[in-house]
Design an enzyme around this catalytic site. Structure first.
Site, PDB file in Angstrom:
ATOM      1  N   GLU A  33       0.805  -1.388   0.076  1.00 31.19           N
ATOM      2  CA  GLU A  33      -0.018  -0.288   0.428  1.00 31.19           C
ATOM      3  C   GLU A  33       0.993   1.418   0.235  1.00 31.19           C
ATOM      4  O   GLU A  33       2.401   1.013  -0.308  1.00 31.19           O
ATOM      5  CB  GLU A  33      -0.588  -0.614   0.737  1.00 31.19           C
ATOM      6  CG  GLU A  33      -2.072  -0.520   1.257  1.00 31.19           C
ATOM      7  CD  GLU A  33      -3.464  -0.263   1.591  1.00 31.19           C
ATOM      8  OE1 GLU A  33      -3.163  -0.146   2.394  1.00 31.19           O
ATOM      9  OE2 GLU A  33      -4.471  -1.212   2.040  1.00 31.19           O
ATOM     10  N   HIS A  96      -5.044   6.947   0.221  1.00 30.41           N
ATOM     11  CA  HIS A  96      -3.713   5.483  -0.047  1.00 30.41           C
ATOM     12  C   HIS A  96      -4.187   4.478  -0.367  1.00 30.41           C
ATOM     13  O   HIS A  96      -5.652   5.050  -1.250  1.00 30.41           O
ATOM     14  CB  HIS A  96      -3.294   5.106   1.635  1.00 30.41           C
ATOM     15  CG  HIS A  96      -5.016   4.649   2.172  1.00 30.41           C
ATOM     16  ND1 HIS A  96      -5.601   5.430   3.007  1.00 30.41           N
ATOM     17  CD2 HIS A  96      -5.245   2.785   2.554  1.00 30.41           C
ATOM     18  CE1 HIS A  96      -6.907   4.154   3.539  1.00 30.41           C
ATOM     19  NE2 HIS A  96      -6.540   3.126   2.830  1.00 30.41           N
ATOM     20  N   HIS A  98      -5.429   0.759  -1.602  1.00 33.94           N
ATOM     21  CA  HIS A  98      -6.536  -0.607  -1.574  1.00 33.94           C
ATOM     22  C   HIS A  98      -6.717  -1.522  -2.209  1.00 33.94           C
ATOM     23  O   HIS A  98      -6.569  -1.088  -3.594  1.00 33.94           O
ATOM     24  CB  HIS A  98      -7.636  -0.269  -0.337  1.00 33.94           C
ATOM     25  CG  HIS A  98      -7.982  -1.088   0.381  1.00 33.94           C
ATOM     26  ND1 HIS A  98      -9.093  -0.209   1.394  1.00 33.94           N
ATOM     27  CD2 HIS A  98      -6.371   0.615   0.773  1.00 33.94           C
ATOM     28  CE1 HIS A  98      -9.015  -0.068   2.408  1.00 33.94           C
ATOM     29  NE2 HIS A  98      -7.810   0.475   2.431  1.00 33.94           N
ATOM     30  N   ASP A 109      -8.851   2.553   8.759  1.00 32.82           N
ATOM     31  CA  ASP A 109      -9.574   3.268   8.143  1.00 32.82           C
ATOM     32  C   ASP A 109     -10.628   4.350   8.644  1.00 32.82           C
ATOM     33  O   ASP A 109      -9.843   5.541   9.205  1.00 32.82           O
ATOM     34  CB  ASP A 109      -9.636   3.387   6.345  1.00 32.82           C
ATOM     35  CG  ASP A 109      -8.377   2.735   5.652  1.00 32.82           C
ATOM     36  OD1 ASP A 109      -7.141   2.287   5.905  1.00 32.82           O
ATOM     37  OD2 ASP A 109      -9.376   1.999   4.688  1.00 32.82           O
TER      38      ASP A 109
END
Length: 162
Positions: A33, A96, A98, A109
């Site tokens: 990630e 970010h 996934h 999160d």
């Protein structure tokens, strides 16, 4: 420019070069990630203009299913923009990746975002970049809402390199 309506009140404006750069971090293989922060401006018409974003750093925590901003670089990135712009450019959100086609926020999160909002501004937004789509999360009336965008729709609407 790409225009993403979060709700009836706010719109995020993303320059196409920034959008292209973000797409390069998608986890198309076995990459870990990635993530960072967004800096930008809140405009008088309730648009939020993204000016730039920080990239993952070597001392961030990164694995296939986890990203944590542990590098002090991200804070310095935001502070530098804030200082050089006399406060007009500031932290407006985080992003970010996934490793899923259509991303959804995990409990981790949401808990992280709750902490960030309690320490900062409840008008921040959070983008999760999946393989085929991105999802913008934001708080509205004390509840989490999201807006999903499919990259193929954006790529067909605007001129981008693929």
């Amino acid at each position: 420019m790409i225009y993403i309506n979060l709700n009836n009140e706010y719109q995020i404006v993303i320059p196409s070069d920034i959008f292209n750069s973000l797409l390069e971090f998608r986890q198309l293989g076995l990459e870990p990630e990635a993530g960072g922060i967004f800096v930008g401006k809140r405009l008088l018409n309730n648009s939020i203009l993204i000016i730039n974003f920080s990239e993952p750093q070597d001392n961030d925590v990164r694995s296939r299913f986890k990203f944590s901003k542990t590098s002090p670089y991200h804070q310095k990135f935001a502070d530098d923009y804030f200082g050089k712009s006399s406060g007009f450019i500031s932290l407006i959100g985080e992003w970010h990746t996934h490793p899923e086609d259509i991303p959804t926020a995990s409990i981790v999160d949401i808990q992280s975002w709750e902490k960030i909002i309690s320490d900062n501004d409840d008008r921040l937004f959070f983008l999760i970049i999946g393989l085929q789509a991105g999802r913008f999360y934001f708080r509205e009336s004390n509840e989490w809402q999201s807006t999903l965008i499919y990259f193929k729709d954006v790529l067909n609407t605007y001129e981008f390199k693929k």
